[in-house]
Scaffold this active site. Structure first.
Site, PDB file in Angstrom:
ATOM      1  N   ASP A   1       2.488   5.487  -9.947  1.00 31.52           N
ATOM      2  CA  ASP A   1       3.703   6.105  -9.857  1.00 31.52           C
ATOM      3  C   ASP A   1       4.266   6.589 -11.385  1.00 31.52           C
ATOM      4  OD1 ASP A   1       3.847   5.854  -7.010  1.00 31.52           O
ATOM      5  OD2 ASP A   1       4.987   3.534  -7.375  1.00 31.52           O
TER       6      ASP A   1
ATOM      7  N   GLY B   1       8.125   5.491   1.940  1.00 34.62           N
ATOM      8  CA  GLY B   1       6.791   5.257   2.397  1.00 34.62           C
ATOM      9  C   GLY B   1       6.473   3.783   2.540  1.00 34.62           C
TER      10      GLY B   1
HETATM   11  C1  S3P Z   1       3.701   0.924  -3.226  1.00 37.64           C
HETATM   12  C2  S3P Z   1       2.069   1.279  -3.344  1.00 37.64           C
HETATM   13  C3  S3P Z   1       1.890   2.498  -3.737  1.00 37.64           C
HETATM   14  C4  S3P Z   1       2.990   3.167  -4.532  1.00 37.64           C
HETATM   15  C5  S3P Z   1       4.393   3.043  -4.202  1.00 37.64           C
HETATM   16  C6  S3P Z   1       4.719   1.535  -3.639  1.00 37.64           C
HETATM   17  C7  S3P Z   1       3.962  -0.536  -2.580  1.00 37.64           C
HETATM   18  O1  S3P Z   1       1.471   3.300  -2.809  1.00 37.64           O
HETATM   19  O2  S3P Z   1       2.795   4.630  -4.899  1.00 37.64           O
HETATM   20  O3  S3P Z   1       5.284   3.802  -4.632  1.00 37.64           O
HETATM   21  O4  S3P Z   1       4.804  -1.034  -3.054  1.00 37.64           O
HETATM   22  O5  S3P Z   1       3.119  -0.781  -2.256  1.00 37.64           O
HETATM   23  P1  S3P Z   1      -0.109   3.335  -2.413  1.00 37.64           P
HETATM   24  O6  S3P Z   1      -0.229   1.884  -1.891  1.00 37.64           O
HETATM   25  O7  S3P Z   1      -0.068   4.140  -0.963  1.00 37.64           O
HETATM   26  O8  S3P Z   1      -0.965   3.916  -3.134  1.00 37.64           O
END
Ligand code: S3P
Length: 433
Positions: free
Chosen positions: A318, A92
């Site tokens: 996380d 993501g």
């Molecule tokens: C992350 C932000 C978080 C986290 C992901 C890594 C990042 O997600 O859960 O594992 O590196 O910016 P969200 O910003 O959507 O909460």
């Protein structure tokens, strides 16, 4: 088959693998700096390897030389037209951050991912990125593939982010690197701030102010990004598995070295301390605008329950899966409040945690988006078939539960762990005594 782990402790001196969030960002920002950046201790998990591949396809020259990564970047706005779709696998962070970056370049891109990523919501970024003038299409108006026709002269805008998410914020920040004019962002101050910290270290014109709840970011692209030498600190989210195991196993004496100690990332340490985890800071230093620490766990007693309020969840988003294991074996009722964001991670983690705990013999309930865990350190049944839907953090969390349970839980296909922590099983074996 897993060895019989019972009556064990965690002992030794541990360097966690490089931080995943920082690894993505240094590859992306190094690729936007004219000249050579050198990165050591980069996480070579699958998610980051996909980001490297995407940035190469967009024109950056990234090489591994004697264990370090050299990045020769190109300035904002000059990304190459990629020949193929950009595939982010499970990540993501990769897809959302690079969507922002390509939006302000005059190129056409299609960004895709694996089965899990193809089910994750993307409108949360595209609703903002559309405002700069990019043309974006999503599958079913929500999911990847993300089809982007970027704009070479993006409109400077003010953004108001309603979900606490570093990915949304960072996506917008990256889109602004090629924007002439002032870009303003208002967001929640509980989200991780590595993108801002790295931009400051690279000499970019960024100012950050915050009050009790919100952060206000102002960016202007009137100073170039300077190349940087960067040592990636250890990942607290990966270290959380062994740190929790050490707190759960009295008699553990465990040193964790070179761990990223940014306050937006170590909420879980506070939570473990409230539960009776005996965690002490040995050394702290600031490196490239990030705090890095050595810590020591000298665990003497069993943990007790905890209540985590929703405003503190982003600081440990996380780590909820592994904290749910801590809560299962801690006497009393633990409550984790406001876990809505947990339902849209690599899997619906809230649902999987709950189901697996029940199967393992731990009483748990979901009320709204609050998770209740009725913990008991004597209750160690185990023997559950773990449903993980190829989510790395669910697999690692329930593997750690096996250190406590009388009968091992059955975890089939643990290969997804390689997305974030390829040496996880080796490290558990190394420090288990
Ligand atoms: C992350 C932000 C978080 C986290 C992901 C890594 C990042 O997600 O859960 O594992 O590196 O910016 P969200 O910003 O959507 O909460």
């Amino acid at each position: 088959m897993m060895a019989n782990f019972k009556k064990n402790t965690i002992k030794g001196s541990y360097y966690p693998p490089g931080d995943k969030s920082i690894s993505h960002r240094i590859i992306i920002l190094g690729s936007q700096a004219l000249g050579k950046s050198v990165v050591s201790n980069l996480l070579e998990g699958e998610d980051v390897l996909n980001t490297i591949k995407a940035m190469r396809d967009l024109g950056a020259n990234i090489k591994k030389e004697r264990g370090k990564f050299s990045i020769y970047g190109l300035p904002p706005g000059s990304l190459f037209q990629p020949k193929n779709k950009l595939n982010f696998g499970n990540s993501g962070t990769g897809i959302r951050l690079i969507s922002g970056l390509v939006c302000s370049n005059n190129i056409k891109t299609i960004l895709i991912g694996d089965k899990s990523l193809s089910k994750r919501p993307m409108r949360r970024i595209t609703e903002h990125l559309l405002k700069i003038g990019a043309i974006i299409k999503l599958r079913g108006d929500l999911y990847p593939p993300i089809r982007i026709k970027g704009i070479g002269n993006p409109i400077p805008m003010s953004f108001d982010i309603k979900i606490p998410s570093a990915q949304i914020k960072s996506s917008i920040i990256l889109s602004s690197l090629n924007t002439n004019g002032i870009v303003k962002i208002k967001e929640f101050n509980s989200t991780r701030d590595h993108t801002e910290n790295m931009l400051k270290s690279m000499g970019y014109n960024i100012t950050v102010k915050q009050n009790k709840k919100f952060r206000f970011i102002k960016l202007q692209n009137d100073k170039p990004l300077k190349p940087i030498n960067y040592r990636v600190p250890g990942d607290p989210s990966s270290a959380a598995f062994l740190i929790t195991a050490a707190c759960l196993l009295p008699g553990s004496k465990f040193a964790v070295k070179n761990i990223l100690f940014n306050k937006t990332r170590i909420g879980f340490i506070q939570t473990l301390k409230s539960m009776g985890g005996n965690i002490k800071i040995i050394k702290k230093e600031k490196l490239n605008n990030e705090i890095v620490a050595d810590i020591y766990i000298d665990q003497k007693k069993n943990l007790k329950s905890v209540i985590v309020k929703s405003s503190n969840i982003p600081l440990q988003i996380d780590e909820i899966p592994i904290l749910s294991i801590a809560a299962s074996f801690a006497n009393g009722t633990s409550i984790f409040k406001g876990l809505k964001e947990l339902t849209v991670k690599e899997s619906n983690r809230l649902d999987l945690i709950h189901k697996n705990l029940l199967n393992m013999g731990v009483k748990s309930e979901i009320k709204g988006f609050d998770l209740y865990i009725y913990g008991n350190y004597k209750l160690k049944k185990g023997n559950a078939k773990i449903i993980h839907n190829l989510d790395h953090r669910i697999v690692m969390s329930f593997y750690i539960a096996n250190l406590i349970c009388e009968k091992n839980n059955i975890i089939k296909d643990k290969s997804c762990v390689k997305t974030s922590y390829p040496s996880f099983f080796k490290d558990v074996r190394k420090f288990l005594n």
